[in-house]
Design an enzyme around this catalytic site. Structure first.
Site, mmCIF file in Angstrom:
data_model
loop_
_atom_site.group_PDB
_atom_site.id
_atom_site.type_symbol
_atom_site.label_atom_id
_atom_site.label_comp_id
_atom_site.label_asym_id
_atom_site.label_seq_id
_atom_site.Cartn_x
_atom_site.Cartn_y
_atom_site.Cartn_z
ATOM 1 N N LYS A 173 0.227 -10.271 1.457
ATOM 2 C CA LYS A 173 -0.394 -9.484 2.538
ATOM 3 C C LYS A 173 -0.174 -8.018 2.191
ATOM 4 O O LYS A 173 0.871 -7.429 2.485
ATOM 5 C CB LYS A 173 0.275 -9.850 3.868
ATOM 6 C CG LYS A 173 -0.554 -9.646 5.131
ATOM 7 C CD LYS A 173 -1.066 -8.260 5.349
ATOM 8 C CE LYS A 173 -0.047 -7.294 5.871
ATOM 9 N NZ LYS A 173 -0.537 -5.897 5.921
ATOM 10 N N CYS A 185 9.383 5.833 -2.214
ATOM 11 C CA CYS A 185 10.682 5.517 -1.594
ATOM 12 C C CYS A 185 11.824 6.033 -2.439
ATOM 13 O O CYS A 185 12.962 6.064 -1.991
ATOM 14 C CB CYS A 185 10.822 4.022 -1.384
ATOM 15 S SG CYS A 185 10.841 3.157 -2.937
ATOM 16 N N PHE A 224 1.905 0.721 1.598
ATOM 17 C CA PHE A 224 0.731 1.393 1.013
ATOM 18 C C PHE A 224 1.056 2.182 -0.244
ATOM 19 O O PHE A 224 0.167 2.472 -1.044
ATOM 20 C CB PHE A 224 0.093 2.337 2.060
ATOM 21 C CG PHE A 224 0.818 3.647 2.198
ATOM 22 C CD1 PHE A 224 0.560 4.702 1.317
ATOM 23 C CD2 PHE A 224 1.781 3.851 3.183
ATOM 24 C CE1 PHE A 224 1.232 5.913 1.419
ATOM 25 C CE2 PHE A 224 2.477 5.045 3.286
ATOM 26 C CZ PHE A 224 2.194 6.077 2.401
ATOM 27 N N SER A 261 8.761 0.280 5.799
ATOM 28 C CA SER A 261 9.651 1.198 6.511
ATOM 29 C C SER A 261 10.821 0.427 7.124
ATOM 30 O O SER A 261 10.725 -0.776 7.375
ATOM 31 C CB SER A 261 8.858 1.930 7.593
ATOM 32 O OG SER A 261 8.286 0.972 8.469
ATOM 33 N N GLU A 273 -2.848 -2.586 4.696
ATOM 34 C CA GLU A 273 -4.248 -2.496 5.131
ATOM 35 C C GLU A 273 -4.875 -1.143 4.790
ATOM 36 O O GLU A 273 -6.070 -0.939 4.956
ATOM 37 C CB GLU A 273 -4.370 -2.812 6.633
ATOM 38 C CG GLU A 273 -3.576 -1.910 7.572
ATOM 39 C CD GLU A 273 -2.113 -2.351 7.778
ATOM 40 O OE1 GLU A 273 -1.448 -2.706 6.782
ATOM 41 O OE2 GLU A 273 -1.659 -2.305 8.935
ATOM 42 N N ARG A 274 -4.046 -0.185 4.332
ATOM 43 C CA ARG A 274 -4.606 1.142 4.012
ATOM 44 C C ARG A 274 -5.214 1.193 2.621
ATOM 45 O O ARG A 274 -6.148 1.945 2.376
ATOM 46 C CB ARG A 274 -3.510 2.193 4.105
ATOM 47 C CG ARG A 274 -2.729 2.082 5.384
ATOM 48 C CD ARG A 274 -2.062 3.358 5.773
ATOM 49 N NE ARG A 274 -1.073 3.127 6.807
ATOM 50 C CZ ARG A 274 -1.347 2.725 8.042
ATOM 51 N NH1 ARG A 274 -2.593 2.519 8.414
ATOM 52 N NH2 ARG A 274 -0.379 2.536 8.913
ATOM 53 N N GLU A 320 13.442 9.885 7.613
ATOM 54 C CA GLU A 320 12.570 9.830 6.437
ATOM 55 C C GLU A 320 11.238 10.489 6.805
ATOM 56 O O GLU A 320 10.580 10.057 7.757
ATOM 57 C CB GLU A 320 12.326 8.370 6.028
ATOM 58 C CG GLU A 320 11.438 8.254 4.801
ATOM 59 C CD GLU A 320 11.134 6.802 4.417
ATOM 60 O OE1 GLU A 320 10.757 6.014 5.303
ATOM 61 O OE2 GLU A 320 11.243 6.486 3.225
HETATM 62 P P1 NAD Z 1 5.096 -0.005 6.912
HETATM 63 O O1 NAD Z 1 6.442 -0.502 7.289
HETATM 64 O O2 NAD Z 1 4.289 0.701 7.944
HETATM 65 O O3 NAD Z 1 4.172 -1.227 6.415
HETATM 66 C C1 NAD Z 1 4.616 -2.134 5.445
HETATM 67 C C2 NAD Z 1 3.927 -3.472 5.680
HETATM 68 O O4 NAD Z 1 4.305 -3.965 6.966
HETATM 69 C C3 NAD Z 1 2.400 -3.397 5.671
HETATM 70 O O5 NAD Z 1 1.894 -4.512 4.987
HETATM 71 C C4 NAD Z 1 2.038 -3.432 7.153
HETATM 72 O O6 NAD Z 1 0.794 -4.039 7.395
HETATM 73 C C5 NAD Z 1 3.157 -4.248 7.755
HETATM 74 N N1 NAD Z 1 3.460 -3.870 9.143
HETATM 75 C C6 NAD Z 1 3.346 -2.631 9.694
HETATM 76 N N2 NAD Z 1 3.719 -2.654 10.988
HETATM 77 C C7 NAD Z 1 4.074 -3.924 11.261
HETATM 78 C C8 NAD Z 1 4.566 -4.572 12.443
HETATM 79 N N3 NAD Z 1 4.758 -3.902 13.578
HETATM 80 N N4 NAD Z 1 4.847 -5.883 12.378
HETATM 81 C C9 NAD Z 1 4.666 -6.570 11.226
HETATM 82 N N5 NAD Z 1 4.201 -6.013 10.086
HETATM 83 C C10 NAD Z 1 3.912 -4.697 10.100
HETATM 84 O O7 NAD Z 1 5.287 0.902 5.612
HETATM 85 P P2 NAD Z 1 4.211 1.815 4.875
HETATM 86 O O8 NAD Z 1 3.930 3.014 5.723
HETATM 87 O O9 NAD Z 1 3.073 0.998 4.388
HETATM 88 O O10 NAD Z 1 5.047 2.264 3.590
HETATM 89 C C11 NAD Z 1 5.927 3.349 3.573
HETATM 90 C C12 NAD Z 1 7.352 2.926 3.825
HETATM 91 O O11 NAD Z 1 7.760 1.957 2.848
HETATM 92 C C13 NAD Z 1 8.357 4.053 3.684
HETATM 93 O O12 NAD Z 1 9.308 3.937 4.703
HETATM 94 C C14 NAD Z 1 8.983 3.830 2.325
HETATM 95 O O13 NAD Z 1 10.284 4.353 2.161
HETATM 96 C C15 NAD Z 1 9.009 2.345 2.283
HETATM 97 N N6 NAD Z 1 9.107 1.854 0.913
HETATM 98 C C16 NAD Z 1 10.310 1.358 0.513
HETATM 99 C C17 NAD Z 1 10.458 0.909 -0.777
HETATM 100 C C18 NAD Z 1 11.760 0.350 -1.249
HETATM 101 O O14 NAD Z 1 11.779 -0.202 -2.319
HETATM 102 N N7 NAD Z 1 12.843 0.460 -0.500
HETATM 103 C C19 NAD Z 1 9.375 0.967 -1.675
HETATM 104 C C20 NAD Z 1 8.166 1.463 -1.220
HETATM 105 C C21 NAD Z 1 8.049 1.909 0.089
#
Ligand code: NAD
Length: 494
Positions: free
Chosen positions: A172, A280, A148, A225, A175-176, A379
């Site tokens: 994909k 991140c 998101f 994450s 969803e937020r 984190e």
């Molecule tokens: P998230 O992991 O909750 O979601 C990321 C994606 O995964 C979304 O599209 C979501 O729909 C999907 N997803 C969520 N739960 C899932 C599951 N159980 N099974 C399959 N798919 C699933 O992350 P977020 O809250 O949207 O974003 C924040 C996180 O992203 C933080 O941890 C941040 O550090 C990380 N991030 C990392 C970078 C990087 O470059 N390393 C960059 C941006 C964000």
């Protein structure tokens, strides 16, 4: 409430097997309904991408490059509109949303150089009368799964290079805040991208698992994450796919005794609280070396008092709300537990007052943070900055190198020797020397070490060309008709 559609084969698809609301974090109110894809809808998108692949693969490189030149213009012209979409669903302030678009544009600019990027290599006369050349070909249908926190930049990190390399994509988004991806897909279409080359499906685990298991999806790019990144990596790899899965972070900023403390405090506040800490590459730990702690903490706290937190559409706001009510509760629970873990709460963001139902929280500063505490190890992904005090550079370095995450890190010093040593020794993928958020420019690649990245290829830049192509090596001989003979020996060079 309007339903945000999927985009499949260039069509808006409004299947609403399930829906869920998309909130405006500044008001706390739902503003759209989002279609949540079933497995069948995702399979339809994969089929559309597969059907578009042969023609897109054959499209000349100059015509492909044209799409990116056009897209660059469109993105520049439509930045205010796109930034407003980002702010309404993510909450970040408009200037920050425009900044994210500008950084995403770097990936479009990089992709527009695809004629150069896709060049193969050639060696003449590797053996007598034998030449060898290599070519880079697309991997096929690629899935891009995004978080998101950067609803424009992170999709562009992936889809620009993937499409430039001749692949077709199913995106994909989170969803937020999904509307930015729909807008980007529409701009790509206006820029001349054929239908089906970029498809957008909205959804949750059902959609993601369908992509991970689809035989027709050949590569997965994921950012999110760490627990989900690890899951994505393992499941996609078990299914024989190429996968890069970028995860979470805990970025440390070392402040050496010789640093300009005003500059370091400005950098720490900007990097910790910008975008409400939902980056991140946000700085979440300041490591104060050799007695600078008291003065540095005072300077950081002084700057925090002046920060303006409010609706991201208000030009006076410097920081907006968090993404959801759950994120706010989670972030505040870390602050609530900090004292019991031995930290001193210098500024408690929970005390800030806000009107309305928005997901706002104030900025927090925790000092004397223990390195075995949750606020240090985990984190938080919110506007909470931890300060750890150490006596020496070596102790600070050891903290970073022993941490689970290794995304970004920075050192503030005037000593070039120490900076060089840090660059050489530190275990993180992106390093800033007096730069608090060292996100590489688009001509380099982005990626962390340790639990911040699963897979071997970093994202965007040169490594994306490696990730989104398969190489083929061609060995050539043009002998005269009477020069051949039977030879059962293994071909060797002569
Ligand atoms: P998230 O992991 O909750 O979601 C990321 C994606 O995964 C979304 O599209 C979501 O729909 C999907 N997803 C969520 N739960 C899932 C599951 N159980 N099974 C399959 N798919 C699933 O992350 P977020 O809250 O949207 O974003 C924040 C996180 O992203 C933080 O941890 C941040 O550090 C990380 N991030 C990392 C970078 C990087 O470059 N390393 C960059 C941006 C964000």
């Amino acid at each position: 409430m309007a339903l945000i559609p999927h985009i499949i084969g260039g069509e808006h698809v409004e299947t609403a097997e399930r829906t869920q609301p998309v909130f405006n974090p500044a008001t706390g109110q739902p503003q759209h309904e989002l279609a949540i894809a079933s497995a069948a809808t995702v399979e339809q998108a994969v089929a559309a991408a597969k059907a578009a692949l042969p023609a897109w693969r054959k499209t000349s490189l100059t015509k492909r490059a044209d799409v990116f030149f056009n897209l660059r213009q469109l993105l520049k012209q439509r930045t205010p509109e796109l930034a407003a979409i980002v702010t309404s669903e993510h909450g970040k302030v408009l200037s920050d949303a425009a900044g994210e678009i500008a950084r995403g544009l770097e990936n479009v600019e990089f992709a527009s150089g695809l004629l150069h990027l896709l060049k193969g290599e050639r060696d003449e006369q590797v053996s007598t009368g034998v030449d060898v050349h290599s070519i880079k070909q697309p991997v096929g249908v690629v899935a891009a799964i995004t978080p998101f926190n950067f609803p424009v930049m992170v999709p562009l990190w992936m889809i620009a290079s993937a499409i430039a390399c001749g692949n077709t994509v199913v995106l994909k988004p989170s969803e937020r805040d999904p509307s930015a991806s729909v807008f980007i897909a529409e701009l790509f279409r206006e820029a001349g991208l054929p239908d089906g080359v970029l498809n957008v499906v909205h959804g949750d685990k059902v959609a993601v698992d369908t992509l991970l298991d689809s035989r027709d999806v050949k590569a997965i790019s994921f950012v999110g994450s760490t627990p989900i990144a690890k899951y994505i990596y393992e499941r996609a790899a078990a299914n024989g796919k190429r996968v890069q899965a970028l995860g979470g972070a805990k970025n440390h900023m070392i402040v050496m005794p010789d640093a300009d403390l005003n500059g370091a405090a400005d950098a720490a506040v900007s990097a910790a609280y910008g975008s409400a800490g939902e980056r991140c590459m946000a700085v979440s730990v300041v490591v104060a070396v050799g007695g600078v702690g008291d003065e540095l903490v005072a300077k950081i706290a002084e700057r925090m008092e002046k920060l303006k937190i409010g609706d991201g559409t208000d030009p006076a706001s410097e920081m907006g709300p968090l993404i959801t009510a759950e994120a706010k509760a989670r972030v505040e629970s870390y602050v609530a537990g900090a004292e019991a873990e031995g930290a001193t709460v210098v500024v408690d963001g929970r005390e800030a007052q806000f009107e309305g139902d928005g997901f706002f929280t104030g900025v927090s500063l925790l000092d004397h943070v223990k390195t075995d505490s949750k606020v240090y190890l985990e984190e938080i992904f919110g506007p909470v900055l931890a300060v750890v005090r150490v006596d020496t550079y070596e102790e600070g370095l050891q903290l970073i190198n022993e941490h689970q995450f290794g995304n970004g890190t920075a050192i503030f010093t005037r000593d070039g020797g120490v900076a060089r040593q840090f660059e050489f020794e530190v275990e993180a993928g992106m390093v800033g020397l007096n730069v608090p958020i060292p996100v590489p420019v688009g001509s380099f690649s982005f990626g962390g070490w340790k639990d911040s990245l699963f897979g071997d290829a970093h994202i965007y830049g040169p490594e994306s060309i490696y990730f989104y192509t398969r190489s083929k090596v061609v060995t050539t001989r043009w002998p005269k008709p009477d020069q051949s003979r039977v030879d059962l020996g293994f071909p060797s060079n002569s």
